[in-house]
Design a protein around this motif. Structure first.
Motif, mmCIF file in Angstrom:
data_model
loop_
_atom_site.group_PDB
_atom_site.id
_atom_site.type_symbol
_atom_site.label_atom_id
_atom_site.label_comp_id
_atom_site.label_asym_id
_atom_site.label_seq_id
_atom_site.Cartn_x
_atom_site.Cartn_y
_atom_site.Cartn_z
ATOM 1 N N UNK A 49 -38.182 3.205 -22.504
ATOM 2 C CA UNK A 49 -37.794 4.459 -23.155
ATOM 3 C C UNK A 49 -36.629 5.087 -22.394
ATOM 4 N N UNK A 50 -35.508 5.168 -23.079
ATOM 5 C CA UNK A 50 -34.293 5.704 -22.450
ATOM 6 C C UNK A 50 -33.492 6.476 -23.478
ATOM 7 N N UNK A 55 -27.490 9.789 -18.166
ATOM 8 C CA UNK A 55 -26.981 8.764 -17.250
ATOM 9 C C UNK A 55 -27.951 8.499 -16.095
ATOM 10 N N UNK A 56 -28.689 9.544 -15.716
ATOM 11 C CA UNK A 56 -29.667 9.365 -14.625
ATOM 12 C C UNK A 56 -30.729 8.341 -15.037
ATOM 13 N N UNK A 57 -31.157 8.412 -16.276
ATOM 14 C CA UNK A 57 -32.170 7.468 -16.773
ATOM 15 C C UNK A 57 -31.603 6.047 -16.792
ATOM 16 N N UNK A 60 -31.722 4.717 -13.308
ATOM 17 C CA UNK A 60 -33.102 4.322 -12.948
ATOM 18 C C UNK A 60 -33.435 2.954 -13.543
ATOM 19 N N UNK A 61 -32.965 2.726 -14.756
ATOM 20 C CA UNK A 61 -33.191 1.414 -15.390
ATOM 21 C C UNK A 61 -32.482 0.321 -14.582
ATOM 22 N N UNK A 62 -31.267 0.608 -14.159
ATOM 23 C CA UNK A 62 -30.513 -0.372 -13.359
ATOM 24 C C UNK A 62 -31.234 -0.651 -12.044
#
Ligand SMILES: NC(=O)c1ccc[n+]([C@@H]2O[C@H](COP(=O)([O-])OP(=O)(O)OC[C@H]3O[C@@H](n4cnc5c(N)ncnc54)[C@H](OP(=O)(O)O)[C@@H]3O)[C@@H](O)[C@H]2O)c1
Length: 225
Positions: A49-50, A55-57, A60-62
């Motif tokens: 879920x993004x 951009x912060x999310x 975090x995914x990266x």
């Protein structure tokens, strides 16, 4: 050979069909959208879920990909937002909301994920016929179609910037596909292509198209709209 894909806009429409098709074929799929209830986690399908405007999310995914040592073979930037409104009634906020997903979100995700993309890999940006210079245009789609025009040029620019190293960047300018977005853009219009049919084409292109194309925006349409 089985690959690793990141697909955005996976909760419904073309992206949903694409994520299912790819994962059922055995590829590992990171399926991104804000809503993920429509995506069942399996051994090869990882719903994330993004909100692409956050951009912060994305960072975090990266970080998660880094931790897992993931190498991406194909990034399919498929998520899209559309507003269908007469131009005189659109606000700056309307324009911003469409561009934040279609252009800025796409650019942020791509920039942040490039270090994880295999050099022989492929970034496929899903654009629209309406974003092509000289194509048929339709009232009400000023924010949407102009944002897709920006995606097209961004695709060409990135292909140039990464041409000596890879990955490859191409755009697919889709015509009408039967989805919720199509209904919002052209209420009542029946598209000649289903989301599943288009997904099949996009998957094959994402896995093989970089051998034949770089920096191209290919129209994928047999109808107007
Ligand atoms: N259908 C057509 O006829 C047609 C024609 C030309 C081009 N296209 C392009 O094809 C792509 C897929 O379209 P579609 O028809 O399948 O659209 P759709 O059914 O409206 O689906 C759009 C997807 O984008 C996601 N999305 C929207 N805003 C987001 C955000 N802020 N963060 C993360 N995800 C977001 C949505 O998920 P959440 O709401 O869950 O976040 C949804 O999964 C789009 O880029 C569209 O412009 C479609």
């Amino acid at each position: 050979m089985l690959k690793t894909l990141v697909i955005t806009g996976a909760s419904r429409g073309i992206g949903h069909a694409l994520a299912k098709l790819a994962s059922e074929a055995g590829h590992s799929v990171y399926a991104l959208s804000r809503n993920i209830e429509t995506l069942e986690r399996t051994a090869t399908l990882f719903p994330i879920s993004i909100d692409l405007t956050d951009e912060k999310a994305i960072v975090e995914f990266a970080d998660q990909l880094k931790e897992e040592g993931v190498v991406i073979d194909a990034l399919i930037n498929n998520a899209g937002a559309l507003i269908n409104k007469p131009f005189s009634e659109t606000s700056a906020k309307d324009f911003e909301s469409v561009y934040r997903v279609n252009v800025f979100g796409l650019a942020s995700l791509t920039r942040i994920l490039i270090p994880f993309i295999e050099l022989k890999g492929h970034v496929v940006n899903i654009s629209s016929m309406g974003g092509l210079q000289g194509s048929s245009k339709f009232p009400g789609l000023a924010a949407y179609s102009s944002s897709k025009a920006a995606v097209n040029i961004l695709t060409e620019l990135l292909a140039e910037e990464y041409k000596n190293t890879g990955p490859a960047f191409n755009g697919l300018a889709l015509g009408a596909v039967q989805t919720e977005m199509l209904e919002a853009a052209f209420p009542g219009f029946k598209a000649p292509v289903t989301a599943q049919q288009m997904a099949k084409y996009i998957l094959q292109f994402a896995l093989q198209g970089q051998q034949f194309y770089n920096g191209k925006i290919l129209p994928v349409s047999s109808s107007t709209p």
